[in-house]
Scaffold this motif. Structure first.
Motif, mmCIF file in Angstrom:
data_model
loop_
_atom_site.group_PDB
_atom_site.id
_atom_site.type_symbol
_atom_site.label_atom_id
_atom_site.label_comp_id
_atom_site.label_asym_id
_atom_site.label_seq_id
_atom_site.Cartn_x
_atom_site.Cartn_y
_atom_site.Cartn_z
ATOM 1 N N GLU A 154 0.827 -1.203 0.000
ATOM 2 C CA GLU A 154 0.000 0.000 0.000
ATOM 3 C C GLU A 154 0.863 1.254 0.000
ATOM 4 O OE1 GLU A 154 -3.214 0.680 2.486
ATOM 5 O OE2 GLU A 154 -4.340 -1.133 1.948
ATOM 6 N N ALA A 155 1.967 1.241 0.745
ATOM 7 C CA ALA A 155 2.844 2.405 0.804
ATOM 8 C C ALA A 155 3.423 2.733 -0.569
ATOM 9 C CB ALA A 155 3.967 2.158 1.813
ATOM 10 N N ILE A 156 3.805 1.707 -1.322
ATOM 11 C CA ILE A 156 4.365 1.930 -2.664
ATOM 12 C C ILE A 156 3.300 2.467 -3.603
ATOM 13 C CG2 ILE A 156 5.315 0.748 -4.683
ATOM 14 C CD1 ILE A 156 6.779 -1.110 -2.731
ATOM 15 N N VAL A 157 2.099 1.899 -3.546
ATOM 16 C CA VAL A 157 1.018 2.353 -4.417
ATOM 17 C C VAL A 157 0.617 3.781 -4.068
ATOM 18 C CG1 VAL A 157 -1.374 1.939 -5.108
ATOM 19 C CG2 VAL A 157 0.203 0.016 -4.848
ATOM 20 N N ARG A 158 0.589 4.136 -2.786
ATOM 21 C CA ARG A 158 0.251 5.507 -2.394
ATOM 22 C C ARG A 158 1.316 6.492 -2.867
ATOM 23 N NH1 ARG A 158 -4.094 5.622 0.796
ATOM 24 N NH2 ARG A 158 -4.680 3.676 1.875
ATOM 25 N N ALA A 159 2.596 6.083 -2.791
ATOM 26 C CA ALA A 159 3.665 6.944 -3.305
ATOM 27 C C ALA A 159 3.518 7.143 -4.810
ATOM 28 C CB ALA A 159 5.023 6.334 -2.974
ATOM 29 N N ALA A 160 3.120 6.087 -5.510
ATOM 30 C CA ALA A 160 2.886 6.207 -6.958
ATOM 31 C C ALA A 160 1.713 7.135 -7.236
ATOM 32 C CB ALA A 160 2.625 4.831 -7.556
ATOM 33 N N ALA A 161 0.665 7.065 -6.388
ATOM 34 C CA ALA A 161 -0.499 7.939 -6.569
ATOM 35 C C ALA A 161 -0.108 9.402 -6.379
ATOM 36 C CB ALA A 161 -1.594 7.538 -5.587
ATOM 37 N N ARG A 162 0.721 9.678 -5.368
ATOM 38 C CA ARG A 162 1.173 11.064 -5.163
ATOM 39 C C ARG A 162 1.980 11.561 -6.350
ATOM 40 N NH1 ARG A 162 2.017 8.990 0.083
ATOM 41 N NH2 ARG A 162 4.256 8.677 -0.346
ATOM 42 N N ASN A 201 1.657 10.597 -9.397
ATOM 43 C CA ASN A 201 0.743 10.783 -10.527
ATOM 44 C C ASN A 201 -0.279 11.884 -10.276
ATOM 45 O OD1 ASN A 201 1.997 8.777 -11.936
ATOM 46 N ND2 ASN A 201 0.383 7.265 -11.738
ATOM 47 N N GLY A 202 -0.289 12.452 -9.051
ATOM 48 C CA GLY A 202 -1.209 13.525 -8.740
ATOM 49 C C GLY A 202 -2.645 13.086 -8.569
ATOM 50 N N VAL A 203 -2.855 11.846 -8.079
ATOM 51 C CA VAL A 203 -4.212 11.346 -7.854
ATOM 52 C C VAL A 203 -4.364 10.983 -6.384
ATOM 53 C CG1 VAL A 203 -4.449 10.485 -10.214
ATOM 54 C CG2 VAL A 203 -3.564 8.971 -8.427
ATOM 55 N N THR A 204 -5.615 10.881 -5.939
ATOM 56 C CA THR A 204 -5.916 10.554 -4.546
ATOM 57 C C THR A 204 -6.219 9.063 -4.422
ATOM 58 O OG1 THR A 204 -6.818 12.767 -4.188
ATOM 59 C CG2 THR A 204 -7.393 11.055 -2.578
ATOM 60 N N ALA A 205 -5.506 8.393 -3.539
ATOM 61 C CA ALA A 205 -5.720 6.965 -3.331
ATOM 62 C C ALA A 205 -6.876 6.740 -2.365
ATOM 63 C CB ALA A 205 -4.450 6.322 -2.780
ATOM 64 N N PRO A 206 -7.593 5.632 -2.485
ATOM 65 C CA PRO A 206 -8.664 5.316 -1.536
ATOM 66 C C PRO A 206 -8.113 5.153 -0.120
ATOM 67 C CG PRO A 206 -8.767 3.906 -3.479
ATOM 68 C CD PRO A 206 -7.471 4.631 -3.545
ATOM 69 N N ALA A 207 -8.988 5.266 0.869
ATOM 70 C CA ALA A 207 -8.565 5.128 2.262
ATOM 71 C C ALA A 207 -7.999 3.737 2.526
ATOM 72 C CB ALA A 207 -9.748 5.401 3.193
ATOM 73 N N VAL A 208 -8.613 2.717 1.926
ATOM 74 C CA VAL A 208 -8.132 1.339 2.038
ATOM 75 C C VAL A 208 -7.983 0.775 0.629
ATOM 76 C CG1 VAL A 208 -8.577 -0.968 2.911
ATOM 77 C CG2 VAL A 208 -9.254 1.021 4.267
ATOM 78 N N ILE A 209 -6.806 0.262 0.319
ATOM 79 C CA ILE A 209 -6.554 -0.215 -1.049
ATOM 80 C C ILE A 209 -6.630 -1.735 -1.133
ATOM 81 C CG2 ILE A 209 -4.927 -0.233 -2.981
ATOM 82 C CD1 ILE A 209 -3.706 2.327 -1.865
ATOM 83 N N PHE A 210 -5.901 -2.423 -0.255
ATOM 84 C CA PHE A 210 -5.756 -3.872 -0.373
ATOM 85 C C PHE A 210 -6.390 -4.622 0.794
ATOM 86 C CE2 PHE A 210 -1.814 -2.391 -2.655
ATOM 87 C CZ PHE A 210 -2.278 -2.689 -3.926
#
Length: 542
Positions: A286-294, A296-305
């Motif tokens: 989740e930490a890696i995906v959230r860093a990728a979202a930042r 890309n300039g998008v907001t990640a969901p509160a819970v991803i996996f």
């Protein structure tokens, strides 16, 4: 749940994906010239026995040399030339007269220095009775590649894609630099084996990591225009460097030093979230995906996996330790593994056999090597375009069968049409290269995440077993230039026919577990239900 669906909020081609595409593709550039460098490092120029008692130089008039060197027949055409390995004995052991009996090159050899200042063949006299050491040197390298493929696959699935990528890059770079200082052929081969441990293992690790980091739409582009094209660009750099650097030690040093530039990539390339999820390390993924979202300039969901975490708790799949036995444990997995291994083994012989044959082709070896690399780039681009409109299996099978047929036709080209032979060889290289690039995609999309590193590692092992044999194919061209093409052509046709059995993976999500593996494309469709009924354990992991 589908990983691609869960992470769809990232988008398909944002700054994160572009950065991963570029950085991982750049990491494969040294692979393009590391193994192929032996085309120039170990090339054997024209040579003949030293004649110290005549003070004969290489440019000395042939009339003088005819008195001391016998003639030998070369090639299938029956051409006669001065012997490379024999000389006439001096009459009574002294004087300038010669007897009709011959002897070996007791005083060593004179080499033509017009093309090379030095190669390992000239430095350690790897000619005549020791000429087998030249192709064997490259076979030792591929033995290292074979060993590295076996080890790195399990390391990749056990410790991560990123660790494997950088460890193998370090192994390749460090031992290449040490190899420059070899003082004997045995020392050269020893370090060449160690270089091989990291060579293709680095390429496979970059390929697997990119396939798992990138989205479905960019995965094919990465596999062809990414790692494959950048590999070919490295291959194209080789003849350019070799043209201006004619000493094998300096050339090897120049080709090895760029590996140090990849050290900063450790802080720029993340681990594969797919692999982390398969290991139950949900928070890190989740930490890696959230860093990728930042990025890309998008907001990640509160819970991803959360769903993955719950699924792992329910079926305890995260506690499973997969080994190479899981590649043959079930019938579907076993069929996939053996079929891929067989096709990779055969096609790699043809690929490296053609690539290493450039010095034996008519014309300038530097130009032939550059054209071979250019053909690869065109083949990768063509494969990328074809994959947009046709199934994977078609792009594997049709070019492979066409390439094998073209190789067989070279035998019928008259000697006066040598340019046509080169054109046909390049055409065959085009088809074989295109097929090989798509084989990587098919393997990544066929093997499940839990054993993907080991699965592609087995394919790499099979291919490197073939590449270990491949150096001896161009060596056969010394006796008959068409024989290697005939053998490689027939083998390529067999591989093309076997590839028809590969399952189609276009549009399919990457499998996560062994139970998600597809069946082979059997000609007899009635065989499928019977096989599934006979092996009910394939519905889940044992």
């Amino acid at each position: 749940m589908d990983y691609d669906e869960v992470t769809s909020f990232l988008g398909e081609w944002g700054p994160f994906q572009k950065a991963m595409f570029l950085l991982l593709s750049l990491s494969t550039v040294p692979n393009g010239y590391a193994g192929m460098a032996m085309v120039f490092l170990a090339d054997t120029p024209e040579h003949r026995c030293q004649l110290p008692y005549l003070n004969a130089s290489w440019q000395q008039h042939s009339l003088t040399l005819n008195q001391s060197l016998p003639l030998e027949e070369r090639g299938a055409g029956g051409q006669w030339a001065l012997s490379r390995c024999q000389r006439y004995r001096r009459a009574n052991g002294t004087g300038t007269g010669f007897s009709n009996s011959t002897e070996g090159c007791l005083d060593g050899w004179d080499f033509d220095r017009e093309q090379y200042e030095s190669t390992i063949a000239t430095e350690w006299s790897l000619v005549c009775g020791d000429s087998w050491k030249v192709p064997f040197s490259l076979s030792v390298f591929f033995m290292g590649v074979l060993s590295g493929s076996f080890v790195s696959g399990q390391i990749s699935d056990r410790f991560g894609r990123k660790v494997t990528l950088f460890v193998t890059m370090a192994v390749q770079t460090v031992f290449s630099l040490v190899q420059v200082f070899s003082v004997s052929w045995v020392m050269f081969c020893f370090f060449f084996y160690l270089v091989g441990l990291g060579q293709i293992s680095n390429y496979v690790a970059a390929f697997v990591l990119g396939s798992e980091l990138l989205g479905k739409s960019s995965r094919v582009t990465f596999s062809t225009l990414g790692v494959c094209v950048f590999y070919a660009l490295g291959y194209a750099v080789l003849p350019l460097c070799a043209y201006f650097i004619r000493s094998w030690r300096v050339l090897l040093a120049v080709l090895s030093l760029p590996g140090l530039l990849y050290i900063p990539l450790w802080w720029l390339i993340p681990e594969s979230p797919r692999w982390l999820l398969a290991q139950g390390r949900v928070e890190e993924a989740e930490a890696i995906v959230r860093a990728a979202a930042r990025k890309n300039g998008v907001t990640a969901p509160a819970v991803i996996f959360k769903q993955y975490e719950q699924q792992g708790i329910n079926d305890h799949s995260v506690d499973a330790r997969y080994t190479y036995m899981d590649l043959v444990r079930t019938s579907k997995m076993r069929n996939i593994t053996f079929l891929h291994a067989a096709v990779w083994f055969i096609i790699t012989i043809s690929y490296f056999g053609l690539s290493l044959s450039t010095p034996n082709m008519n014309g300038d070896p530097y130009l032939n090597c550059f054209l071979s690399a250019l053909v690869e780039i065109v083949a990768y681009v063509a494969a990328w375009l074809l994959l947009k409109v046709v199934p994977r299996r078609v792009v594997i099978t049709v070019p492979m069968l066409s390439g094998g047929l073209v190789l067989c036709l070279i035998h019928f080209v008259p000697q006066d049409y040598s340019v046509l032979s080169v054109v046909l060889a390049m055409a065959a290289k085009f088809g074989i290269t295109a097929s090989l690039s798509v084989l990587y995609i098919a393997a990544a999309e066929t093997f499940p995440t839990v054993v993907r590193g080991m699965g592609i590692g087995i394919c790499s092992m099979a291919s490197k077993t073939g590449s270990t044999i491949a150096p001896f194919f161009p060596f056969l061209g010394v006796y008959d230039k068409t024989l290697p093409y005939i053998v490689m052509g027939l083998m390529t046709l067999v591989a093309g026919l076997l590839s028809i059995l590969l399952p189609e993976t276009r549009g399919m999500p990457l499998p996560q577990q062994v139970s998600e593996v597809q069946t082979l494309n059997w000609f007899c469709t009635k065989c499928k239900p019977a096989e599934e009924k006979k092996f009910p354990e394939e519905d889940g992991r044992l």
